[in-house]
Design a protein around this motif. Sequence first.
Motif, PDB file in Angstrom:
ATOM      1  N   VAL A 163      20.634  40.628  39.873  1.00 20.78           N
ATOM      2  CA  VAL A 163      21.565  40.670  38.753  1.00 20.78           C
ATOM      3  C   VAL A 163      22.372  41.964  38.852  1.00 20.78           C
ATOM      4  O   VAL A 163      21.813  43.048  39.014  1.00 20.78           O
ATOM      5  CB  VAL A 163      20.819  40.577  37.408  1.00 20.78           C
ATOM      6  CG1 VAL A 163      21.784  40.728  36.240  1.00 20.78           C
ATOM      7  CG2 VAL A 163      20.064  39.254  37.318  1.00 20.78           C
ATOM      8  N   VAL A 164      23.701  41.811  38.796  1.00 22.53           N
ATOM      9  CA  VAL A 164      24.615  42.960  38.845  1.00 22.53           C
ATOM     10  C   VAL A 164      25.335  43.043  37.508  1.00 22.53           C
ATOM     11  O   VAL A 164      25.517  42.029  36.827  1.00 22.53           O
ATOM     12  CB  VAL A 164      25.610  42.843  40.019  1.00 22.53           C
ATOM     13  CG1 VAL A 164      24.868  42.885  41.359  1.00 22.53           C
ATOM     14  CG2 VAL A 164      26.452  41.578  39.924  1.00 22.53           C
ATOM     15  N   PRO A 165      25.731  44.248  37.092  1.00 22.46           N
ATOM     16  CA  PRO A 165      26.373  44.387  35.784  1.00 22.46           C
ATOM     17  C   PRO A 165      27.599  43.493  35.607  1.00 22.46           C
ATOM     18  O   PRO A 165      27.755  42.854  34.571  1.00 22.46           O
ATOM     19  CB  PRO A 165      26.753  45.867  35.722  1.00 22.46           C
ATOM     20  CG  PRO A 165      25.800  46.536  36.654  1.00 22.46           C
ATOM     21  CD  PRO A 165      25.547  45.542  37.746  1.00 22.46           C
ATOM     22  N   ALA A 166      28.470  43.454  36.621  1.00 28.56           N
ATOM     23  CA  ALA A 166      29.694  42.653  36.538  1.00 28.56           C
ATOM     24  C   ALA A 166      29.982  42.029  37.899  1.00 28.56           C
ATOM     25  O   ALA A 166      30.086  42.740  38.900  1.00 28.56           O
ATOM     26  CB  ALA A 166      30.873  43.510  36.098  1.00 28.56           C
ATOM     27  N   GLY A 167      30.112  40.719  37.918  1.00 28.76           N
ATOM     28  CA  GLY A 167      30.370  40.018  39.174  1.00 28.76           C
ATOM     29  C   GLY A 167      31.667  40.444  39.827  1.00 28.76           C
ATOM     30  O   GLY A 167      31.725  40.613  41.047  1.00 28.76           O
ATOM     31  N   VAL A 168      32.716  40.642  39.033  1.00 26.76           N
ATOM     32  CA  VAL A 168      34.001  41.017  39.618  1.00 26.76           C
ATOM     33  C   VAL A 168      33.929  42.391  40.282  1.00 26.76           C
ATOM     34  O   VAL A 168      34.540  42.612  41.331  1.00 26.76           O
ATOM     35  CB  VAL A 168      35.158  40.959  38.589  1.00 26.76           C
ATOM     36  CG1 VAL A 168      35.417  39.532  38.154  1.00 26.76           C
ATOM     37  CG2 VAL A 168      34.879  41.831  37.391  1.00 26.76           C
ATOM     38  N   THR A 169      33.160  43.282  39.710  1.00 25.97           N
ATOM     39  CA  THR A 169      32.986  44.604  40.328  1.00 25.97           C
ATOM     40  C   THR A 169      32.251  44.473  41.651  1.00 25.97           C
ATOM     41  O   THR A 169      32.617  45.117  42.643  1.00 25.97           O
ATOM     42  CB  THR A 169      32.225  45.545  39.376  1.00 25.97           C
ATOM     43  OG1 THR A 169      32.924  45.614  38.133  1.00 25.97           O
ATOM     44  CG2 THR A 169      32.078  46.930  39.973  1.00 25.97           C
ATOM     45  N   LYS A 170      31.233  43.617  41.700  1.00 25.24           N
ATOM     46  CA  LYS A 170      30.487  43.413  42.947  1.00 25.24           C
ATOM     47  C   LYS A 170      31.390  42.821  44.019  1.00 25.24           C
ATOM     48  O   LYS A 170      31.284  43.199  45.202  1.00 25.24           O
ATOM     49  CB  LYS A 170      29.270  42.503  42.699  1.00 25.24           C
ATOM     50  CG  LYS A 170      28.333  42.412  43.887  1.00 25.24           C
ATOM     51  CD  LYS A 170      27.741  43.790  44.182  1.00 25.24           C
ATOM     52  CE  LYS A 170      26.795  43.758  45.359  1.00 25.24           C
ATOM     53  NZ  LYS A 170      26.261  45.102  45.658  1.00 25.24           N
ATOM     54  N   ILE A 171      32.287  41.914  43.634  1.00 30.47           N
ATOM     55  CA  ILE A 171      33.229  41.344  44.595  1.00 30.47           C
ATOM     56  C   ILE A 171      34.088  42.443  45.211  1.00 30.47           C
ATOM     57  O   ILE A 171      34.262  42.508  46.433  1.00 30.47           O
ATOM     58  CB  ILE A 171      34.099  40.261  43.919  1.00 30.47           C
ATOM     59  CG1 ILE A 171      33.252  39.026  43.613  1.00 30.47           C
ATOM     60  CG2 ILE A 171      35.303  39.895  44.796  1.00 30.47           C
ATOM     61  CD1 ILE A 171      33.943  38.009  42.712  1.00 30.47           C
ATOM     62  N   VAL A 172      34.612  43.324  44.378  1.00 27.82           N
ATOM     63  CA  VAL A 172      35.446  44.422  44.875  1.00 27.82           C
ATOM     64  C   VAL A 172      34.637  45.342  45.791  1.00 27.82           C
ATOM     65  O   VAL A 172      35.107  45.751  46.854  1.00 27.82           O
ATOM     66  CB  VAL A 172      36.076  45.205  43.698  1.00 27.82           C
ATOM     67  CG1 VAL A 172      36.787  46.458  44.194  1.00 27.82           C
ATOM     68  CG2 VAL A 172      37.028  44.314  42.919  1.00 27.82           C
ATOM     69  N   GLU A 173      33.412  45.670  45.388  1.00 27.14           N
ATOM     70  CA  GLU A 173      32.559  46.530  46.216  1.00 27.14           C
ATOM     71  C   GLU A 173      32.323  45.910  47.586  1.00 27.14           C
ATOM     72  O   GLU A 173      32.418  46.589  48.618  1.00 27.14           O
ATOM     73  CB  GLU A 173      31.213  46.770  45.520  1.00 27.14           C
ATOM     74  CG  GLU A 173      31.295  47.647  44.297  1.00 27.14           C
ATOM     75  CD  GLU A 173      29.984  47.709  43.525  1.00 27.14           C
ATOM     76  OE1 GLU A 173      29.023  46.965  43.861  1.00 27.14           O
ATOM     77  OE2 GLU A 173      29.925  48.495  42.560  1.00 27.14           O
ATOM     78  N   LEU A 174      31.997  44.618  47.613  1.00 25.30           N
ATOM     79  CA  LEU A 174      31.738  43.950  48.884  1.00 25.30           C
ATOM     80  C   LEU A 174      32.995  43.877  49.744  1.00 25.30           C
ATOM     81  O   LEU A 174      32.934  44.086  50.965  1.00 25.30           O
ATOM     82  CB  LEU A 174      31.156  42.554  48.646  1.00 25.30           C
ATOM     83  CG  LEU A 174      29.722  42.535  48.102  1.00 25.30           C
ATOM     84  CD1 LEU A 174      29.356  41.148  47.587  1.00 25.30           C
ATOM     85  CD2 LEU A 174      28.732  43.008  49.156  1.00 25.30           C
ATOM     86  N   GLN A 175      34.140  43.609  49.132  1.00 29.28           N
ATOM     87  CA  GLN A 175      35.379  43.585  49.904  1.00 29.28           C
ATOM     88  C   GLN A 175      35.697  44.975  50.456  1.00 29.28           C
ATOM     89  O   GLN A 175      36.139  45.094  51.601  1.00 29.28           O
ATOM     90  CB  GLN A 175      36.534  43.062  49.052  1.00 29.28           C
ATOM     91  CG  GLN A 175      36.449  41.557  48.839  1.00 29.28           C
ATOM     92  CD  GLN A 175      37.650  41.021  48.103  1.00 29.28           C
ATOM     93  OE1 GLN A 175      37.889  41.362  46.955  1.00 29.28           O
ATOM     94  NE2 GLN A 175      38.403  40.174  48.778  1.00 29.28           N
ATOM     95  N   ASN A 176      35.438  46.004  49.674  1.00 28.71           N
ATOM     96  CA  ASN A 176      35.638  47.369  50.165  1.00 28.71           C
ATOM     97  C   ASN A 176      34.688  47.706  51.301  1.00 28.71           C
ATOM     98  O   ASN A 176      34.970  48.587  52.114  1.00 28.71           O
ATOM     99  CB  ASN A 176      35.493  48.389  49.031  1.00 28.71           C
ATOM    100  CG  ASN A 176      36.690  48.441  48.118  1.00 28.71           C
ATOM    101  OD1 ASN A 176      37.794  48.041  48.498  1.00 28.71           O
ATOM    102  ND2 ASN A 176      36.496  48.894  46.899  1.00 28.71           N
ATOM    103  N   ASP A 177      33.566  46.994  51.360  1.00 27.07           N
ATOM    104  CA  ASP A 177      32.578  47.199  52.425  1.00 27.07           C
ATOM    105  C   ASP A 177      32.859  46.294  53.629  1.00 27.07           C
ATOM    106  O   ASP A 177      32.050  46.177  54.529  1.00 27.07           O
ATOM    107  CB  ASP A 177      31.182  46.936  51.871  1.00 27.07           C
ATOM    108  CG  ASP A 177      30.079  47.415  52.796  1.00 27.07           C
ATOM    109  OD1 ASP A 177      30.293  48.401  53.542  1.00 27.07           O
ATOM    110  OD2 ASP A 177      28.995  46.799  52.804  1.00 27.07           O
ATOM    111  N   GLY A 178      33.997  45.617  53.625  1.00 29.76           N
ATOM    112  CA  GLY A 178      34.402  44.825  54.789  1.00 29.76           C
ATOM    113  C   GLY A 178      34.064  43.350  54.738  1.00 29.76           C
ATOM    114  O   GLY A 178      34.229  42.641  55.737  1.00 29.76           O
ATOM    115  N   PHE A 179      33.600  42.847  53.612  1.00 28.46           N
ATOM    116  CA  PHE A 179      33.289  41.423  53.492  1.00 28.46           C
ATOM    117  C   PHE A 179      34.590  40.634  53.288  1.00 28.46           C
ATOM    118  O   PHE A 179      35.419  41.006  52.460  1.00 28.46           O
ATOM    119  CB  PHE A 179      32.368  41.162  52.295  1.00 28.46           C
ATOM    120  CG  PHE A 179      30.913  41.471  52.565  1.00 28.46           C
ATOM    121  CD1 PHE A 179      30.000  40.442  52.754  1.00 28.46           C
ATOM    122  CD2 PHE A 179      30.460  42.772  52.613  1.00 28.46           C
ATOM    123  CE1 PHE A 179      28.662  40.721  52.996  1.00 28.46           C
ATOM    124  CE2 PHE A 179      29.125  43.063  52.849  1.00 28.46           C
ATOM    125  CZ  PHE A 179      28.224  42.039  53.047  1.00 28.46           C
ATOM    126  N   ALA A 180      34.737  39.549  54.043  1.00 28.68           N
ATOM    127  CA  ALA A 180      35.866  38.646  53.863  1.00 28.68           C
ATOM    128  C   ALA A 180      35.589  37.773  52.655  1.00 28.68           C
ATOM    129  O   ALA A 180      34.475  37.270  52.482  1.00 28.68           O
ATOM    130  CB  ALA A 180      36.065  37.784  55.107  1.00 28.68           C
TER     131      ALA A 180
END
Length: 112
Positions: free
Chosen positions: A91-108
Amino acid sequence: MKALFHVDFDSTSTFELALANIENFIKDVGDAEVAVVANGYAVKLFVRSANPKFAQKLVELNEKGVRFYVCNNALNLHGIDKENLFEFCEVVPAGVTKIVELQNDGFAYIKP
C-alpha cells in the motif's frame, strides 16, 4: 527493462488484458522489472475475498518478481481495509505519486 502497468478501473476484461500483457512482456523480455500500480476503482481487484478468480495468476506473477502497489487514498475512498488485500500488495500513500516515482526511475508506462 522496466515496465509499469497502470490499472484504475474495476473492469474484469481490462484487468485480464493487463495480466496477459504482463505475462507476455515477461515471456518476451525475460529478466525484467515489472510494477503494477492500482488506484481509483481498480483497488477493488486486489481484495482477496472479492477476487478469487485472479488470485492464482496474481500469486504466480508475484513469484516472478512483479510488484503490486495499491493506492491508500483509493482504499480509503472505497472503505477497503488494507488487511483484506492480497498479502503481497504494497500500500502506497498515493498511486499517482508512485507512478511518477517509477517513471522517474526509468519504468515505461503502459495503460492496458
